[in-house]
Each structure stands twice: as C-alpha cells, then as structure tokens.
Scaffold this motif. Structure first.
Motif, mmCIF file in Angstrom:
data_model
loop_
_atom_site.group_PDB
_atom_site.id
_atom_site.type_symbol
_atom_site.label_atom_id
_atom_site.label_comp_id
_atom_site.label_asym_id
_atom_site.label_seq_id
_atom_site.Cartn_x
_atom_site.Cartn_y
_atom_site.Cartn_z
ATOM 1 N N ILE A 196 0.847 -1.184 0.000
ATOM 2 C CA ILE A 196 0.000 0.000 0.000
ATOM 3 C C ILE A 196 0.889 1.243 0.000
ATOM 4 O O ILE A 196 1.638 1.475 0.955
ATOM 5 C CB ILE A 196 -0.913 0.043 1.247
ATOM 6 N N PRO A 197 0.842 2.069 -1.056
ATOM 7 C CA PRO A 197 1.626 3.310 -1.047
ATOM 8 C C PRO A 197 0.962 4.349 -0.139
ATOM 9 O O PRO A 197 -0.264 4.430 -0.071
ATOM 10 C CB PRO A 197 1.587 3.752 -2.509
ATOM 11 N N PHE A 198 1.759 5.116 0.570
ATOM 12 C CA PHE A 198 1.229 6.192 1.402
ATOM 13 C C PHE A 198 1.125 7.437 0.519
ATOM 14 O O PHE A 198 2.073 8.207 0.384
ATOM 15 C CB PHE A 198 2.121 6.434 2.614
ATOM 16 N N SER A 252 3.522 -3.009 3.623
ATOM 17 C CA SER A 252 2.974 -4.291 3.182
ATOM 18 C C SER A 252 3.114 -5.291 4.321
ATOM 19 O O SER A 252 3.702 -4.990 5.366
ATOM 20 C CB SER A 252 3.726 -4.811 1.951
ATOM 21 N N ALA A 253 2.567 -6.488 4.099
ATOM 22 C CA ALA A 253 2.697 -7.528 5.113
ATOM 23 C C ALA A 253 4.153 -7.929 5.303
ATOM 24 O O ALA A 253 4.533 -8.451 6.354
ATOM 25 C CB ALA A 253 1.859 -8.746 4.721
ATOM 26 N N GLY A 254 4.977 -7.669 4.300
ATOM 27 C CA GLY A 254 6.379 -8.075 4.386
ATOM 28 C C GLY A 254 7.320 -7.029 4.935
ATOM 29 O O GLY A 254 8.447 -7.336 5.310
ATOM 30 N N GLY A 255 6.888 -5.754 4.973
ATOM 31 C CA GLY A 255 7.784 -4.709 5.454
ATOM 32 C C GLY A 255 7.298 -3.334 5.051
ATOM 33 O O GLY A 255 6.113 -3.123 4.771
ATOM 34 N N CYS A 256 8.216 -2.382 4.994
ATOM 35 C CA CYS A 256 7.852 -1.014 4.638
ATOM 36 C C CYS A 256 9.024 -0.338 3.939
ATOM 37 O O CYS A 256 10.162 -0.826 3.990
ATOM 38 C CB CYS A 256 7.434 -0.208 5.875
ATOM 39 N N LEU A 257 8.739 0.776 3.283
ATOM 40 C CA LEU A 257 9.775 1.603 2.672
ATOM 41 C C LEU A 257 9.935 2.839 3.536
ATOM 42 O O LEU A 257 8.976 3.566 3.779
ATOM 43 C CB LEU A 257 9.378 2.007 1.250
ATOM 44 N N GLN A 313 -4.057 -6.435 9.888
ATOM 45 C CA GLN A 313 -5.086 -5.483 10.286
ATOM 46 C C GLN A 313 -4.634 -4.049 9.978
ATOM 47 O O GLN A 313 -5.420 -3.235 9.484
ATOM 48 C CB GLN A 313 -5.388 -5.631 11.785
ATOM 49 N N TYR A 314 -3.373 -3.752 10.255
ATOM 50 C CA TYR A 314 -2.846 -2.431 9.903
ATOM 51 C C TYR A 314 -2.876 -2.243 8.386
ATOM 52 O O TYR A 314 -3.177 -1.159 7.885
ATOM 53 C CB TYR A 314 -1.414 -2.273 10.425
ATOM 54 N N LEU A 315 -2.569 -3.298 7.651
ATOM 55 C CA LEU A 315 -2.590 -3.227 6.195
ATOM 56 C C LEU A 315 -3.993 -2.899 5.691
ATOM 57 O O LEU A 315 -4.178 -2.084 4.779
ATOM 58 C CB LEU A 315 -2.112 -4.560 5.611
ATOM 59 N N SER A 316 -4.998 -3.509 6.315
ATOM 60 C CA SER A 316 -6.385 -3.256 5.929
ATOM 61 C C SER A 316 -6.751 -1.795 6.173
ATOM 62 O O SER A 316 -7.415 -1.151 5.350
ATOM 63 C CB SER A 316 -7.316 -4.174 6.720
ATOM 64 N N GLU A 317 -6.307 -1.269 7.306
ATOM 65 C CA GLU A 317 -6.587 0.134 7.624
ATOM 66 C C GLU A 317 -5.885 1.078 6.641
ATOM 67 O O GLU A 317 -6.459 2.085 6.214
ATOM 68 C CB GLU A 317 -6.144 0.444 9.056
#
Length: 595
Positions: A146-148, A175-180, A247-251
């Motif tokens: 998910i891009p911010f 993402s579920a795997g990490g973040c940028l 859950q955070y990803l869904s939000e």
C-alpha cells in the motif's frame, strides 16, 4: 485501546486483489488518476537506476486517465538510457510540492513499469508506457503493498545498533512483508544491505504502534533533496504479529482508497487521525519552515554538489559502484562557479550549514581551494584533479560507520577518534577495491590533506619537505573552515581569532599561505553573519578591495526576535543599521539560511 476492527479476520491477499481489480474497472486507471493529482502541483519526475548515481529528469507530455497511457520526455544528458530502461522496464519517482511554499512534499515511486522507448533526437527520448490499473502493488512474495499517497503519513524508528543509534524516518509504503522508509542519506549511511535491525517501531498519527525486528533489503536515492529510500523487511514474525500486520494493512488500504477516491463512501481510517499534540507540533514545524530565507543565484549548484556527493557515497557503500562521472561533474560545477562569479559562489557556500558535517566541510573547503588555485594560475592542469581530491578526501569517514562508530554526529571518545584518523587509508583501499585509481594530484590531496609541516599530522606524520604546495594550501583552508564552524561541541571562532590562532603556529601552517588566505577573504568573509551596532544581523554578500562589506542581506532586528527580515542593503545605506561590530555565530541567534 483497540477497536472492534482488531477482532475481525484480516482479508486475504486474493481478496484484496479481486477488490482492487473491480474498483479499477469501474473508476478508470487508478494509477493515472493519482499521477494526475500529483503533477497538478509543482513537481519533479526522475528516472532512477540501481547502477548509476545520476537520476534523469523527465516531463509528462501526455497522460490518459482512462487508459493509463503515460508519455514522458527524457533528456539523457549524455547518459546511456539502457541503464534506466532495462529489459523493457523502468522505474521513476514523482516528487510533488503539495503546499505553495514547497515545504511539504509528496514523493511516490513507480517500480518496474513496462515501457517503449523512442529516440526523438540526439539527446531526447520519449518513453511510452501503460500504467498498472492500481497503485496497490502485488509484491514478488505475493503480499500487497500500500503506497502512502496524498498526505498519508506514519513514522518509523529504526534501532540500527540496539541502544546505540536510532534513526527516525517516514513510511512511504507498507505491506505484510515490510515497509519503505524515507530518511536523509546521512542517516542511511549508518545502514547496509542485509543488516539485521533489532527494533523497528512504526507509529501512526493517532499514536498506535507496530513493533517488529527487521532486515535492510535495499537502499537507493529518493527524490531530489538528499533523501534515501530504505526497504525494510519484517523478520521473526509470529502468527499473532502477522494478524496484527494484516489489520494495519487493511486500515492503510482503507485510508488510501478514501484519499484517492478509489471507492466512494469509504470511511477514513482512525489510524490517520492525528492527536492534537502531533497537529500542534506540525503547525509549529511549518511555522519555523516558513521563515524568510535568502537564496543567492548559485545555491542550486552548490546543493546539487552536496546531493551528488551523498549519492556517490551511498553507491560506494551499498552497491560497490564508484560513479566517476558524477564526481568529476561535482568538481567541474565548483570550478565553473568560481570562473563565472566567485563572490556568488562564496555566498552560496554558506547554505551548506544544514548538510552532514563531512559534506559541508568537503564542499566549502573545495570551493575555497578552487578559488585560490584559479587565482594563482587559472590555466594550471592540476586544478581539476586537486579539487576532486579535496571533495572526496572526507569520504572515508562515512565508510567507517559501523558498530564501533555508529554515527559521525556524536561527540567521539578517544577510541572512535583513533578510528576516524584512518579515513584516508580506508577510502583509498575502497577505491582500489573498486578498480579506480585517482590521478597523482587527486591522490596527493586524499593522502596528505591532514599532514602538517612539523610532522604532527596524520596518517603518515610527513614533514614540510615531503608535502606539495597544494597540500600546504589545502591544510590551511581546512583548518580555517574547521575553526570557523562548530565541531565536536566546540563553538566556532570568529575569523579574526581563527587567523591569529593559525598564524601563531608557523611550524604547523605555512605563514605565507595564511597571509595569502587573509588577503583573499578578509576579516569579514562573504557568507558570514555580521552584527551591526544598530541591533541588526546581516549576511555579508560582498566585500570591497579593502575587505570591508559593501553589500549585505538583513535577516534580523534583535529588538524583534520573532521577526525575520529579507532586505538587501549596499554600503550607501549602512547608516541605517549602524557600524559593523564583528562576525557572530548564527546559531547563537537562531539564524539559519533555510532552503
């Protein structure tokens, strides 16, 4: 306290993909719509390569929000475009100024976009590509990223060496795997690809946090203002933590859909509703950034050199790539600036105060070095190589960052100082490993810039008879620069005190060169902050033949501490501000040249 949403089962990756496909079909090309919103602001587009420190600027010449067709025109600037478009794919960043002042930026990356390249003329290409229907990207491991976008914000704290160093950064995607993570290049130099990070803490605007261990997956330049994009992978993830991450990803997905208009009647996520304290802090920050600032003509060139030095260092450290072309371009910029208008360059060099210490010192010393070498002999064949040597002389310092010395920004203990004194040998060894051999004049400066006439310098304790005229000159320049700037907790000295201190050591610094330096730059150097008897502070922009200021930029009236001034005065108007009392430290008056 967590809400009922945390008790729901997270969506599966397949459910996400099906939902986004349906949304995209009904609303046109979602990615193109986001790009349209970004490029409606003042913006920059840059193609980036994993093999080159240079990025290439591009312009949008066509965008169809229904079909997702994007046309970009790119000037290759003499670079081989195959480094940027490989196997039919390219990657680019869009950096949009989302406020009129340009203090707040939205940076979004598009990775591995399929493209066709057409050559328009010798130096210009047209890139034609079909954008993906959704900005929500499926990663190689199957997770959704998910891009911010459009102002979405979260912070990530990275404990690089357990309790010894914490880096603060901004989350750019999740993402579920990490973040940028988006951080300064200076901070990124404390990290390396493959490094295990003991603690990651992602904090959302409402105060909720996600904690994990992590691993650094990749590091690259990001945007145009000295930033780095650091890919962080979550590791040692338990089943409970995995559920929490989804859950955070869904939000995050809900918030991105709401902001971008991907789906109608979507309720924004509570994660992104900032607490009042955070909003107040943001307001204060914006107020500080909105203070007036002077911007001499050559500031963009000087900042470009700073940006390139940091990117060159990033590629050396993390990709074992030495960008010789980018380095020589930096040297040529400084030399050309001296030849074009040396006084404008001297003024612009003061705008490096906010840069990492090794970058600021390197560029300011190199700029003065180029100025004095050209004044001595503008046709000397040594100038270019010598200036390059001065620019990279300090690059061994960030190469030494690690567990024993996690940062260059702290006051160092004796053991760390001893490690730091090996920086020139460390750099030369690294350059040798990368199969780059500096020219004779360049190597001379790298090796000997810290040597002294009496043998008290390092790394080889050479004496005067073993040192070239160029190294004797750069040693004086570096000494003046160090003493007139804050260093290791020591307050900067005024120029007059600095000159006296250096001139009183004829066994260490060549007195002839010290006198030459004083004659060149005077007691009130261009770029320094003068205090006038009328209670005014002003940046010195020009001096006359006797070394006295004849043009200044007023910045503050000390009778009104919270008000900034932006007025240029010449000597004919100096009676309005009183007599010059001396040079002062900008930090003592909270005066900084902001870009």
């Amino acid at each position: 306290m967590r809400h009922n949403r945390w008790l729901q089962e997270p969506k599966t990756t397949l459910a996400y993909k099906n939902e986004y496909a349906a949304m995209s079909h009904s609303t046109g090309n979602h990615t193109a719509n986001v790009i349209q919103r970004l490029v409606s602001h003042d913006h920059d587009i840059a193609l980036f390569s994993k093999r080159l420190a240079h990025s290439l600027k591009a312009q949008v010449t066509g965008l169809d929000t229904k079909t997702g067709l994007l046309l970009l025109e790119v000037s290759s600037a003499g670079k081989d475009l195959t480094h940027y478009v490989r196997d039919g794919y390219f990657s680019f960043d869009i950096e949009a100024k989302i406020t009129p002042e340009g203090h707040e930026k939205e940076v979004h990356s598009f990775d591995r976009i399929p493209a066709e390249v057409h050559k328009k003329n010798a130096d210009t290409y047209l890139i034609r590509c079909r954008l993906p229907e959704s900005v929500f990207v499926t990663e190689s491991r199957g997770a959704l990223r998910i891009p911010f976008i459009l102002g979405m914000n979260a912070r990530v704290s990275i404990s690089a060496y357990e309790a010894e160093l914490t880096i603060e950064a901004r989350v750019r995607n999740f993402s579920a795997g990490g973040c940028l993570a988006d951080m300064s290049i200076e901070d990124s130099l404390s990290l390396y690809v493959g490094q295990t990070v003991p603690d990651l803490a992602i904090t959302f605007p409402n105060g909720e946090c996600l904690f994990s261990k992590g691993r650094v997956r990749h590091i690259r330049p990001f945007g145009s203002l000295g930033r780095a994009a650091v890919g962080l992978q979550f590791i040692d993830v338990s089943s409970t933590m995995s559920k929490e991450i989804f859950q955070y990803l869904s939000e995050c997905e809900r918030e991105a859909a709401s902001r971008s208009g991907l789906k109608e009647n979507v309720t924004p996520s509570e994660l992104f509703i900032a607490k009042r304290t955070g909003a107040a802090a943001t307001s204060i920050s914006k107020s500080e950034k909105s203070k007036m600032s002077r911007q001499p003509a050559m500031v963009p060139e000087v900042l470009k050199v700073a940006q390139q030095l940091k990117v060159i260092m990033m590629f050396i450290k993390n990709r074992d790539i030495f960008s010789e072309d980018a380095l020589f371009e930096c040297g040529d910029i400084l030399i050309d600036c001296v030849k074009s208008n040396r006084k404008q360059l001297l003024d612009a060099l003061s705008f490096l105060r906010g840069q990492p210490e090794w970058v600021r010192h390197a560029i300011q010393s190199s700029g003065i070095f180029a100025d004095m070498l050209i004044a001595r002999d503008p046709h000397s064949a040594l100038i270019r190589e010598a200036v390059i040597g001065a620019l990279i002389h300090n690059m061994g310092k960030p190469l030494l960052i690690g567990r024993q010395m996690p940062s260059l920004k702290v006051n160092m203990n004796p053991r760390q100082r001893a490690i730091l004194r090996t920086h020139s040998q460390t750099l030369l060894k690294k350059l040798s490993d990368l199969n780059w051999e500096p020219g004779k004049a360049c190597r001379d400066i790298i090796e000997n810039a810290n040597e002294r006439l009496d043998g008290s310098g390092y790394p080889a304790a050479k004496i005067a008879s073993e040192l070239s005229e160029q190294t004797k000159l750069i040693s004086v320049i570096k000494a003046v620069n160090k003493l007139t700037h804050e260093r290791n907790g020591a307050a900067p000295r005024p120029p007059l005190d600095t000159y006296r201190w250096i001139h009183a050591q004829p066994d260490v610094y060549d007195p002839r060169i010290v006198v030459e330096y004083i004659q060149h730059y005077g007691l009130y150097p261009i770029g320094s902050l003068g205090k006038f008897s009328g209670g005014f502070l002003a940046w010195i922009m020009d001096i006359d033949g006797k070394g006295m200021p004849n043009k200044v930029q007023l910045t503050k009236n000390l009778a009104f501490q919270d008000t900034s001034i932006d007025t240029v005065l010449t000597s004919a108007d100096f009676h309005q501000i009183g007599a010059l009392e001396g040079i002062v430290n900008p930090d003592d008056f909270n005066v900084k040249p902001l870009i």
